[in-house]
Design a protein around this motif. Structure first.
Motif, PDB file in Angstrom:
ATOM      1  N   SER A   1      46.652  69.814  12.252  1.00  0.00           N
ATOM      2  CA  SER A   1      47.151  70.857  11.332  1.00  0.00           C
ATOM      3  C   SER A   1      46.089  71.300  10.327  1.00  0.00           C
ATOM      4  CB  SER A   1      48.406  70.376  10.591  1.00  0.00           C
ATOM      5  OG  SER A   1      49.408  70.014  11.488  1.00  0.00           O
ATOM      6  N   ASP A   2      44.844  71.324  10.745  1.00  0.00           N
ATOM      7  CA  ASP A   2      43.706  71.730   9.891  1.00  0.00           C
ATOM      8  C   ASP A   2      43.594  70.898   8.620  1.00  0.00           C
ATOM      9  OD1 ASP A   2      42.855  73.650  11.661  1.00  0.00           O
ATOM     10  OD2 ASP A   2      43.920  75.285  10.678  1.00  0.00           O
ATOM     11  N   SER A   3      44.044  69.656   8.655  1.00  0.00           N
ATOM     12  CA  SER A   3      44.011  68.822   7.458  1.00  0.00           C
ATOM     13  C   SER A   3      42.593  68.379   7.103  1.00  0.00           C
ATOM     14  CB  SER A   3      44.915  67.602   7.630  1.00  0.00           C
ATOM     15  OG  SER A   3      44.485  66.824   8.725  1.00  0.00           O
ATOM     16  N   THR A   4      41.674  68.396   8.050  1.00  0.00           N
ATOM     17  CA  THR A   4      40.277  68.048   7.754  1.00  0.00           C
ATOM     18  C   THR A   4      39.354  69.245   7.996  1.00  0.00           C
ATOM     19  OG1 THR A   4      39.929  67.206   9.993  1.00  0.00           O
ATOM     20  CG2 THR A   4      40.606  65.622   8.313  1.00  0.00           C
ATOM     21  N   MET A   5      39.892  70.444   7.854  1.00  0.00           N
ATOM     22  CA  MET A   5      39.093  71.659   8.040  1.00  0.00           C
ATOM     23  C   MET A   5      38.363  71.975   6.743  1.00  0.00           C
ATOM     24  SD  MET A   5      38.040  74.094   9.954  1.00  0.00           S
ATOM     25  CE  MET A   5      39.097  74.236  11.361  1.00  0.00           C
ATOM     26  N   PHE A   6      37.168  71.422   6.608  1.00  0.00           N
ATOM     27  CA  PHE A   6      36.340  71.705   5.443  1.00  0.00           C
ATOM     28  C   PHE A   6      35.658  73.055   5.627  1.00  0.00           C
ATOM     29  CE2 PHE A   6      35.846  66.875   5.190  1.00  0.00           C
ATOM     30  CZ  PHE A   6      36.914  66.761   4.338  1.00  0.00           C
ATOM     31  N   PHE A   7      35.138  73.581   4.545  1.00  0.00           N
ATOM     32  CA  PHE A   7      34.473  74.876   4.591  1.00  0.00           C
ATOM     33  C   PHE A   7      33.303  74.846   5.565  1.00  0.00           C
ATOM     34  CE2 PHE A   7      31.492  78.072   2.998  1.00  0.00           C
ATOM     35  CZ  PHE A   7      32.315  79.189   2.951  1.00  0.00           C
ATOM     36  N   THR A   8      32.529  73.769   5.536  1.00  0.00           N
ATOM     37  CA  THR A   8      31.362  73.693   6.414  1.00  0.00           C
ATOM     38  C   THR A   8      31.764  73.588   7.881  1.00  0.00           C
ATOM     39  OG1 THR A   8      31.293  71.326   5.958  1.00  0.00           O
ATOM     40  CG2 THR A   8      29.794  72.729   4.707  1.00  0.00           C
ATOM     41  N   LEU A   9      32.865  72.923   8.176  1.00  0.00           N
ATOM     42  CA  LEU A   9      33.349  72.848   9.552  1.00  0.00           C
ATOM     43  C   LEU A   9      33.838  74.219  10.015  1.00  0.00           C
ATOM     44  CD1 LEU A   9      33.870  71.063  12.000  1.00  0.00           C
ATOM     45  CD2 LEU A   9      36.073  70.453  11.003  1.00  0.00           C
ATOM     46  N   TYR A  10      34.507  74.941   9.135  1.00  0.00           N
ATOM     47  CA  TYR A  10      34.937  76.299   9.469  1.00  0.00           C
ATOM     48  C   TYR A  10      33.730  77.207   9.672  1.00  0.00           C
ATOM     49  CZ  TYR A  10      37.348  80.768   9.206  1.00  0.00           C
ATOM     50  OH  TYR A  10      37.817  82.027   9.469  1.00  0.00           O
ATOM     51  N   LEU A  11      32.709  77.029   8.846  1.00  0.00           N
ATOM     52  CA  LEU A  11      31.476  77.793   9.003  1.00  0.00           C
ATOM     53  C   LEU A  11      30.860  77.524  10.374  1.00  0.00           C
ATOM     54  CD1 LEU A  11      28.832  78.123   6.237  1.00  0.00           C
ATOM     55  CD2 LEU A  11      28.104  77.684   8.532  1.00  0.00           C
ATOM     56  N   TYR A  12      30.821  76.273  10.770  1.00  0.00           N
ATOM     57  CA  TYR A  12      30.272  75.900  12.075  1.00  0.00           C
ATOM     58  C   TYR A  12      31.094  76.504  13.206  1.00  0.00           C
ATOM     59  CZ  TYR A  12      29.051  72.993  16.074  1.00  0.00           C
ATOM     60  OH  TYR A  12      28.679  72.556  17.324  1.00  0.00           O
ATOM     61  N   GLN A  13      32.418  76.427  13.108  1.00  0.00           N
ATOM     62  CA  GLN A  13      33.279  77.001  14.145  1.00  0.00           C
ATOM     63  C   GLN A  13      33.108  78.509  14.244  1.00  0.00           C
ATOM     64  OE1 GLN A  13      37.289  75.851  13.272  1.00  0.00           O
ATOM     65  NE2 GLN A  13      37.090  73.893  14.333  1.00  0.00           N
ATOM     66  N   THR A  14      32.947  79.167  13.098  1.00  0.00           N
ATOM     67  CA  THR A  14      32.766  80.610  13.094  1.00  0.00           C
ATOM     68  C   THR A  14      31.443  80.991  13.738  1.00  0.00           C
ATOM     69  OG1 THR A  14      34.086  80.795  11.078  1.00  0.00           O
ATOM     70  CG2 THR A  14      32.680  82.662  11.626  1.00  0.00           C
ATOM     71  N   GLY A  15      30.390  80.293  13.382  1.00  0.00           N
ATOM     72  CA  GLY A  15      29.069  80.649  13.889  1.00  0.00           C
ATOM     73  C   GLY A  15      28.835  80.237  15.329  1.00  0.00           C
ATOM     74  N   PHE A  16      29.194  78.995  15.665  1.00  0.00           N
ATOM     75  CA  PHE A  16      28.849  78.480  16.986  1.00  0.00           C
ATOM     76  C   PHE A  16      30.027  78.408  17.947  1.00  0.00           C
ATOM     77  CE2 PHE A  16      25.620  76.759  14.116  1.00  0.00           C
ATOM     78  CZ  PHE A  16      24.487  77.253  14.735  1.00  0.00           C
ATOM     79  N   GLY A  17      31.244  78.514  17.434  1.00  0.00           N
ATOM     80  CA  GLY A  17      32.418  78.526  18.310  1.00  0.00           C
ATOM     81  C   GLY A  17      32.828  79.936  18.677  1.00  0.00           C
ATOM     82  N   GLN A  18      32.861  80.812  17.674  1.00  0.00           N
ATOM     83  CA  GLN A  18      33.258  82.200  17.894  1.00  0.00           C
ATOM     84  C   GLN A  18      32.053  83.130  18.004  1.00  0.00           C
ATOM     85  OE1 GLN A  18      35.748  82.930  14.502  1.00  0.00           O
ATOM     86  NE2 GLN A  18      37.177  81.311  15.050  1.00  0.00           N
TER      87      GLN A  18
ATOM     88  N   GLY B   1      26.984  86.649  11.837  1.00  0.00           N
ATOM     89  CA  GLY B   1      26.906  87.393  10.579  1.00  0.00           C
ATOM     90  C   GLY B   1      27.887  86.861   9.545  1.00  0.00           C
ATOM     91  N   TYR B   2      29.126  86.651   9.983  1.00  0.00           N
ATOM     92  CA  TYR B   2      30.148  86.109   9.073  1.00  0.00           C
ATOM     93  C   TYR B   2      29.796  84.683   8.658  1.00  0.00           C
ATOM     94  CZ  TYR B   2      34.795  85.115   7.220  1.00  0.00           C
ATOM     95  OH  TYR B   2      35.847  84.771   6.410  1.00  0.00           O
ATOM     96  N   ALA B   3      29.301  83.884   9.595  1.00  0.00           N
ATOM     97  CA  ALA B   3      28.908  82.515   9.277  1.00  0.00           C
ATOM     98  C   ALA B   3      27.738  82.499   8.300  1.00  0.00           C
ATOM     99  CB  ALA B   3      28.548  81.755  10.552  1.00  0.00           C
ATOM    100  N   ALA B   4      26.799  83.421   8.454  1.00  0.00           N
ATOM    101  CA  ALA B   4      25.672  83.496   7.517  1.00  0.00           C
ATOM    102  C   ALA B   4      26.150  83.887   6.124  1.00  0.00           C
ATOM    103  CB  ALA B   4      24.633  84.494   8.023  1.00  0.00           C
ATOM    104  N   ALA B   5      27.115  84.801   6.051  1.00  0.00           N
ATOM    105  CA  ALA B   5      27.680  85.186   4.746  1.00  0.00           C
ATOM    106  C   ALA B   5      28.403  84.002   4.110  1.00  0.00           C
ATOM    107  CB  ALA B   5      28.625  86.369   4.918  1.00  0.00           C
ATOM    108  N   MET B   6      29.105  83.235   4.937  1.00  0.00           N
ATOM    109  CA  MET B   6      29.771  82.039   4.416  1.00  0.00           C
ATOM    110  C   MET B   6      28.751  81.027   3.898  1.00  0.00           C
ATOM    111  SD  MET B   6      32.716  81.538   7.313  1.00  0.00           S
ATOM    112  CE  MET B   6      33.157  79.919   6.756  1.00  0.00           C
ATOM    113  N   ALA B   7      27.634  80.881   4.603  1.00  0.00           N
ATOM    114  CA  ALA B   7      26.594  79.945   4.170  1.00  0.00           C
ATOM    115  C   ALA B   7      25.978  80.397   2.845  1.00  0.00           C
ATOM    116  CB  ALA B   7      25.526  79.817   5.255  1.00  0.00           C
ATOM    117  N   TRP B   8      25.770  81.690   2.682  1.00  0.00           N
ATOM    118  CA  TRP B   8      25.248  82.195   1.413  1.00  0.00           C
ATOM    119  C   TRP B   8      26.246  81.974   0.283  1.00  0.00           C
ATOM    120  CZ3 TRP B   8      20.591  83.180  -0.162  1.00  0.00           C
ATOM    121  CH2 TRP B   8      19.601  83.484   0.767  1.00  0.00           C
TER     122      TRP B   8
END
Length: 158
Positions: free
Chosen positions: A105-122, A126-133
């Motif tokens: 249930s996304d209980s351990t979905m940290f920002f950095t894990l979401y960033l990783y999923q956005t950049g390398f999963g999806q 560009g969106y992942a780079a904006a999240m990193a900034w």
């Protein structure tokens, strides 16, 4: 381990109510490097301060609050800044424990894990780079606030 003695335990990682607490306990368990830095800071405090305070009649509690904490405040500040930065970059434990999905249930979905999923999963780099900034700006703001506040509580023996 509990099942060996007949006690049915809970799934610490598979239960959304306890998964985040398990990750927090894992982070607390890996607090070794800051403790070594604290030990080095304690060992650099000259014993002559404690001897002089005990001759003046100061007890152990007074010595702790009047000698140890002020002289250890730069070490406390250093560890505080590093641990805040590390907390924002929390990724490995959540990735390993949840298999890279963010846990139940996304209980351990940290920002950095979401960033990783956005950049390398999806593959939305560009969106992942904006999240990193954004993460960089947030970490920078917290670090700057710590440096601004440090002039009121950090004592440097000049």
């Amino acid at each position: 381990m509990l099942a060996l003695v007949g006690i049915e335990g809970i799934g610490w990682i598979s239960d959304p109510r306890t998964a985040l607490g398990s990750i927090i306990l894992l982070h607390v368990w890996t607090f070794g490097a800051p403790m070594i830095i604290f030990l080095a800071g304690l060992r650099q405090i000259p014993t002559m301060y404690y001897e002089a305070a005990s001759i003046d009649g100061a007890g152990k509690v007074t010595q702790f609050f009047r000698i140890t904490l002020p002289l250890l405040s730069p070490i406390i500040f250093f560890n505080l800044v590093l641990q805040i930065i590390q907390a924002f970059q929390s990724f490995t434990q959540a990735f390993i424990v949840s298999g890279g999905r963010g846990g139940p249930s996304d209980s351990t979905m940290f920002f950095t894990l979401y960033l990783y999923q956005t950049g390398f999963g999806q593959f939305d780099m560009g969106y992942a780079a904006a999240m990193a900034w954004l993460l960089l700006v947030i970490i920078g703001a917290f670090t700057a606030l710590n440096f601004i506040a440090s002039k009121y509580w950090v004592f440097y023996d000049d």
